[in-house]
Design a protein around this motif. Structure first.
Motif, PDB file in Angstrom:
ATOM      1  N   GLU A  80      -4.991   2.512   2.599  1.00 51.65           N
ATOM      2  CA  GLU A  80      -4.326   4.006   2.901  1.00 51.65           C
ATOM      3  C   GLU A  80      -5.454   4.833   3.167  1.00 51.65           C
ATOM      4  O   GLU A  80      -5.405   6.146   3.699  1.00 51.65           O
ATOM      5  N   ARG A 159      -7.322   9.718   5.402  1.00 48.04           N
ATOM      6  CA  ARG A 159      -6.067   9.048   5.035  1.00 48.04           C
ATOM      7  C   ARG A 159      -5.708   8.402   6.243  1.00 48.04           C
ATOM      8  O   ARG A 159      -5.569   8.877   7.397  1.00 48.04           O
ATOM      9  N   SER A 161      -3.268   6.856   7.480  1.00 43.61           N
ATOM     10  CA  SER A 161      -1.756   7.217   8.014  1.00 43.61           C
ATOM     11  C   SER A 161      -2.135   8.629   9.125  1.00 43.61           C
ATOM     12  O   SER A 161      -1.156   8.705  10.030  1.00 43.61           O
TER      13      SER A 161
END
Length: 336
Positions: A80, A159, A161
């Motif tokens: 992540e 991050r 995502s």
């Protein structure tokens, strides 16, 4: 423990590659994974990468440019969190652990940190980048066209995502590089940016003489600013299509404008310098006067220095240009 991946994108940097990989493997954060993506190098990079065996994940692809390498990395990273380390830079041992500590304090899209400027031999110069911290409202400022202070590629942890909401970026033939531009500013449109006010790595600048005037590591001072304009337009298109965010047509960034300023007045006759300041300096002056990241003292100081470029004495004018453009010239002037 959350995992973090350090991605090293390499193209023909065999001279520095082992140093970058070693610095990634020497992180004191246990859950660190290292991926090296070689973008079709034609030097001895492949042998160096293969020498690390299963200590790293190796990816060998045909040459497609930095944007292509970033696109591939964002697709394959399964952690992540990620740091994209340029293959001529390095990280200090605590980099991963310190950024992961900050990620644990909030829903940050990006955590950035300073980088010590090194010369081509890896010696620190006493300078660091960036010289200003990122504000908490990066998103708001970006929507107004202001590029916030950020370190180069190696000084950013993301991050993943958030990256996936921006990437893949179209692999335009006209601009195969500058992938960190989209990561740095694109993720700031997705979520907040945190700033660690200390150096956690080294940024190698291959032109470190105080007499140089250059734009980052670009040899041609006109080339990189033009590329910035192209990248902003690509970012605008990406933000509109994927994030439903409308960015303004023009952007504001002092680093970009000072490169144009230098190309307009450096080594120029006094009449040319006056003509540039009278006709072409609007955006340059705007990024000083309206700069939301600078103190009043810094704005006034930069304006005064800029005006010294108008004096008839060329050696003084050229020194001022170097002083404004090159942090190393600034530091050495103070030392003298």
């Amino acid at each position: 423990m959350d995992r973090i991946t350090i991605v090293i994108c390499n193209y023909n940097y065999e001279r520095y590659l082992a140093t970058a990989i070693d610095s990634a493997l020497q992180q004191d954060y246990a859950a660190t994974h290292v991926i090296v993506i070689d973008d079709g190098s034609t030097d001895g990079s492949r042998a160096i990468i293969e020498g690390y065996g299963d200590r790293i994940q190796s990816v060998f692809k045909s040459n497609g440019g930095q944007v292509s390498a970033y696109n591939h990395a964002v697709e394959i990273v399964d952690a992540e969190f990620a740091i994209f380390l340029d293959s001529d830079d390095l990280l200090y041992p605590s980099a991963a652990s310190e950024v992961m500590q900050v990620f644990g304090t909030g829903d940050w899209a990006k955590v950035q940190f300073r980088l010590d400027v090194m010369d081509s031999a890896g010696n620190t110069t006493g300078a660091y980048v960036p010289n200003s911290s990122a504000p908490r409202n990066c998103d708001t400022l970006l929507r107004g066209g202001w590029l916030y202070p950020s370190p180069p590629a190696s000084g950013n942890a993301y991050r993943v995502s958030a990256l996936k909401q921006v990437f893949p970026i179209p692999e335009a033939i006209a601009d195969r590089y500058g992938a960190d531009f989209y990561a740095i500013y694109g993720t700031a449109l997705v979520g907040p940016v945190a700033d660690i006010p200390k150096s956690l790595g080294g940024y190698r600048v291959h032109n470190t003489k105080s007499s140089n005037v250059s734009f980052a590591n670009s040899e041609q001072i006109n080339k990189a600013p033009k590329a910035f304009t192209m990248r902003w337009q690509i970012l605008r298109t990406t933000a509109a299509s994927r994030l439903q965010i409308d960015l303004p047509e023009a952007f504001y960034d002092f680093s970009h404008e000072k490169a144009l300023f230098c190309s307009g007045v450096y080594h120029a006759p006094v009449a040319t310098r006056w003509r540039w300041m009278m006709r072409d300096s609007h955006d340059y002056l705007h990024t000083i006067v309206a700069n939301p990241f600078w103190s009043l003292k810094k704005k006034v100081g930069t304006l005064v220095l800029s005006c010294l470029c108008l004096v008839p004495y060329s050696p003084l004018s050229d020194f001022v240009v170097r002083y404004i453009n090159n942090p190393l010239a600034r530091r050495r002037a103070v030392e003298q």
